[in-house]
Write a protein that holds these residues in place. Structure first.
Motif, PDB file in Angstrom:
ATOM      1  N   GLU A 140      -6.388   9.437  -0.133  1.00 45.61           N
ATOM      2  CA  GLU A 140      -5.331   8.921  -1.010  1.00 45.61           C
ATOM      3  C   GLU A 140      -5.511   9.450  -2.443  1.00 45.61           C
ATOM      4  OE1 GLU A 140      -4.674   4.743  -0.618  1.00 45.61           O
ATOM      5  OE2 GLU A 140      -3.190   4.709  -2.229  1.00 45.61           O
ATOM      6  N   GLU A 151       5.751   9.059  -4.541  1.00 40.26           N
ATOM      7  CA  GLU A 151       5.046   7.901  -3.992  1.00 40.26           C
ATOM      8  C   GLU A 151       5.409   7.716  -2.502  1.00 40.26           C
ATOM      9  OE1 GLU A 151       2.607   6.478  -5.496  1.00 40.26           O
ATOM     10  OE2 GLU A 151       2.336   5.065  -3.848  1.00 40.26           O
ATOM     11  N   ASP A 152       6.702   7.873  -2.184  1.00 44.41           N
ATOM     12  CA  ASP A 152       7.154   7.732  -0.787  1.00 44.41           C
ATOM     13  C   ASP A 152       6.490   8.766   0.110  1.00 44.41           C
ATOM     14  OD1 ASP A 152       8.727   5.624  -1.184  1.00 44.41           O
ATOM     15  OD2 ASP A 152      10.661   6.656  -0.872  1.00 44.41           O
ATOM     16  N   ARG A 155       2.877   7.895   0.762  1.00 46.46           N
ATOM     17  CA  ARG A 155       2.767   6.830   1.786  1.00 46.46           C
ATOM     18  C   ARG A 155       2.967   7.398   3.179  1.00 46.46           C
ATOM     19  NH1 ARG A 155       1.193   2.952  -0.129  1.00 46.46           N
ATOM     20  NH2 ARG A 155       1.665   2.139  -2.173  1.00 46.46           N
ATOM     21  N   GLU A 159       0.365   7.539   6.356  1.00 47.19           N
ATOM     22  CA  GLU A 159       0.697   6.965   7.675  1.00 47.19           C
ATOM     23  C   GLU A 159       0.456   7.991   8.786  1.00 47.19           C
ATOM     24  OE1 GLU A 159       4.422   4.331   6.143  1.00 47.19           O
ATOM     25  OE2 GLU A 159       4.832   5.726   7.807  1.00 47.19           O
TER      26      GLU A 159
END
Ligand code: ADP
Ligand code: 5GP
Length: 225
Positions: A140, A151-152, A155, A159
């Motif tokens: 991260e 940011e999206d 993420r 995932e």
């Protein structure tokens, strides 16, 4: 190690290495350094329909092409493997890789786990190296530190990473990218070990052994004095 193109000179086809890792692990950084320190090792340049990021150059980082051209290459069977990753298409051109291997260069494909599966399923001999970050938290940090993604996107990459890390056992080698230079050193050791396999060295060994079949120079003159 000698810097002459010994593999081309000895006429062996190059070895095909695959390096995969979750996005942000550092595989591109590692392999860019690896090809600097290991002679006769080339990083394959992929084709992608993703737009170039600031600082990226066409023909250097990727061959940036339109989605239409990418689809046409898929239809023409031009790709050794291709995959859709984070909404964009990425592929390895079979002809580009083949030309490098035929010239005796060892080649590294830096591709995702889907692409690696496709290459393996074609029955092509490969040496797979999976790279893991030291931890999820470090991954991260690296994604954030690279500051290339929103940011999206960060993420989403984290995932996807959760699924990708389970694939490590499909590869022959595992390298943890903790400190860069030692990790590059371990990757270089893997390349050198693969190059030293008897099946890879056979032709060169036979050339050396051939020299034992002629009488050695000392034997020709011995007994005449
Ligand atoms: P990938 O190709 O796997 O997506 P990158 O090569 O773009 O990853 O590296 C992601 C970020 O991590 C970059 O900012 C890079 O400089 C950094 N990085 C790579 N390896 C290391 C390392 N061993 N230690 C610290 N930072 C690293
Ligand atoms: P990025 O957009 O961050 O450069 O790359 C995103 C992902 O695409 C990375 O996981 C990278 O390994 C993968 N990738 C890059 N080139 C190829 C390719 O030619 N084939 C496949 N299957 N994946 C690729």
């Amino acid at each position: 190690m000698s810097s002459r193109p010994f593999d081309a000179a000895r006429g062996r086809r190059g070895l095909l290495f695959i390096v995969s890792a979750p996005s942000g692990t550092g595989k591109t950084t590692l392999v860019e350094r690896l090809v600097q320190v290991v002679p006769n090792l080339k990083m394959s340049r992929s084709y992608t329909s993703r737009p170039a990021r600031a600082g990226e150059q066409n023909g250097v980082d990727y061959n940036f092409i339109s989605r239409e051209r990418f689809d046409a290459m898929v239809r023409d069977g031009a790709f050794l493997e291709w995959a859709s990753v984070f909404g964009h298409c990425y592929g390895t051109a079979a002809a580009d890789t083949d030309a490098l291997l035929a010239a005796g260069h060892d080649v590294v494909l830096v591709i995702d786990v889907q692409g690696a599966r496709q290459v393996r399923s074609r029955g092509i001999e490969t040496v797979g190296i999976f790279v893991l970050p030291p931890s999820a938290a470090t991954l991260e940090q690296r994604l954030r530190g690279r500051s290339k993604d929103s940011e999206d996107q960060i993420r989403r990459r984290l995932e996807v990473a959760c699924g990708e890390v389970d694939e490590f056992s499909q590869y022959e080698y595992l390298v943890v990218n903790d400190d860069l230079e030692p990790a590059v050193g371990r990757m270089a050791a893997i390349v050198q070990a693969e190059r030293a396999r008897v099946k890879v060295m056979r032709r060169h060994a036979e050339e050396i052994i051939e020299t034992f079949k002629a009488p050695p120079p000392g034997a020709r003159t011995s007994g005449k004095a």
